[in-house]
Design an enzyme around this catalytic site. Structure first.
Site: not given
Length: 448
Positions: A419, A423
């Site tokens: 992450h 995304d």
């Protein structure tokens, strides 16, 4: 007496160093041609280093657990012959003197060959082959005028498929169509004492029984590496996992339809794995930012698409061989690459280079009957896809006549991603695109 410098052999284009994990021979031990002197490791792949000469080990230049550069001198062997120090992929010339009227190069082991077949050795350029051949094997091949291309095709029974003297002699015998007619005994001026070969004891994990039958087992080296790698990955990357359920009925029916013809034509069994890898490769081209690595605050977008496929070993450990440039292979090429790597992974025959430079990893948790999983990212990659078991389930289909319920082949895909740089929009879109390629499989597709 001459001294031979044993070098750490080259093990692959991207492998520059190895760790010594065990010395099989100690200073003072007598060594025969092809004897394993030590065992080395590169990341997850273990290899053996055989001796290209006969003699006595006089010195070890590195200790167990030392990291050694390829090409470095690792041991000194004292020989009865005038053998120069030569890299392991060059053929040192081992000379013995026999009491005959003219100088004759005697090759240890060729006394088992028919005398009529022992002709003048023709030089062979072994630089064109990445396969390791011991000096003894090279000399026998030269005596029998076996070309390098023919030699490369002979199956070896040694470590990592290495061709041994017995393999070559058996091949020559079968090629000639008969057993050797006679055995030629060549007296030597100097002989090396042959030590009795003791059968190797199977390696086992140390076990200590404690408190009412509980057992404490020490991790083996590979399990320690896996444990360190998994902990490092979780500490490095904030993991997020996205899930998609896919209707793969057309894909399943297509494989059922073509698998017999495919095996007859290609002599290979087609599994779902190459189909998954093809879909992943296509999706990576659509979303290239999933094919990246992180270096501090830099994002490095990889040019090549190298797909690692997680494989469980008989020991219970895990290894990830890599299919290089997977996007450039058709389905036949992917099938052959998958089957070859999986087979050699199970038999510990992988080369160190074949587990390097992956840019994305696929793991098939469905092979264990699991419907989904949350895999840990294989650093320094930023994403890993888990494919679950394919199950028949009732599903709602939209038709021009309204919704209907039908039995369909369904599966879950789960993508874990880093992450820091991936995304939810990118991760979710990527796994959805992989599912789309599988769902929209052409049931009339030709084998290619």
């Amino acid at each position: 007496m001459a001294q031979y410098e044993l070098l750490l052999p080259k093990m692959g284009e991207s492998v520059a160093e190895a760790t010594i994990i065990k010395w099989n021979k100690q200073p003072g031990d007598m060594i025969q041609l092809d004897d394993t002197i030590l065992e080395i490791a590169t990341d997850k792949v273990d290899s053996e280093v055989p001796s290209p000469v006969a003699g006595k080990l006089v010195k070890q230049l590195f200790a167990t657990d030392d990291v050694v550069q390829v090409g470095a001198v690792i041991a000194i062997i004292e020989t009865d012959s005038n053998v120069e120090s030569t890299p392991v992929f060059e053929a040192p010339i081992v000379e013995e003197t026999a009491p005959v009227s003219a100088p004759v190069e005697n090759i240890p082991g060729t006394e088992q060959l028919p005398q009529d077949n022992q002709t003048t050795a023709q030089p062979i350029d072994f630089k064109d082959s990445e396969r390791f051949y011991s000096p003894l094997v090279k000399n026998i091949a030269a005596q029998e005028n076996i070309a390098l291309a023919e030699l490369d095709q002979i199956k070896g029974s040694g470590a990592e498929g290495r061709l041994t003297k017995d393999d070559l002699l058996n091949y020559i015998q079968s090629k000639n169509g008969s057993a050797p007619e006679k055995v030629v005994q060549v007296p030597m001026q100097a002989t090396v004492p042959v030590q009795a070969v003791k059968p190797e004891t199977p390696k086992s994990q140390p076990v200590t029984s404690v408190s009412g039958g509980d057992e404490i087992m020490e991790m083996d080296r590979m399990r320690k590496l896996i444990a360190e790698h998994m902990v490092m990955s979780k500490q490095t990357s904030p993991h997020v996992t996205s899930f998609v359920e896919a209707d793969v009925t057309n894909m399943v029916k297509w494989r059922d339809k073509v698998k017999k013809a495919f095996e007859q034509r290609e002599n290979e069994k087609i599994t779902f794995t190459p189909i998954f890898i093809e879909a992943v490769s296509r999706a990576i081209k659509d979303f290239p930012m999933i094919n990246v690595t992180v270096n501090g605050t830099q994002i490095i977008k990889k040019r090549d698409i190298n797909i690692g496929m997680a494989a469980a070993l008989p020991s219970g450990n895990l290894i990830v061989p890599v299919i290089k440039n997977a996007d450039q292979l058709n389905l036949v090429g992917l099938t052959k690459a998958v089957n070859d790597l999986a087979s050699r992974a199970r038999n510990s025959k992988l080369k160190p280079d074949e587990t390097q430079n992956g840019t994305f990893t696929l793991t098939n948790v469905g092979s264990f009957g699991n419907v989904m999983g949350t895999p840990i990212i294989n650093q320094p990659q930023v994403a890993i896809l888990a494919v679950g078991a394919i199950k028949k389930k009732p599903a709602v289909l939209e038709t021009e006549f309204g919704d209907v319920i039908a039995i369909r082949h369904m599966m879950f895909l789960s993508l874990s991603y880093d992450h820091r740089v991936v995304d939810g929009a990118l991760g979710g879109s990527f796994v959805r695109r992989v599912a789309d390629y599988l769902e929209n499989w052409d049931i009339n597709r030709e084998i290619s």
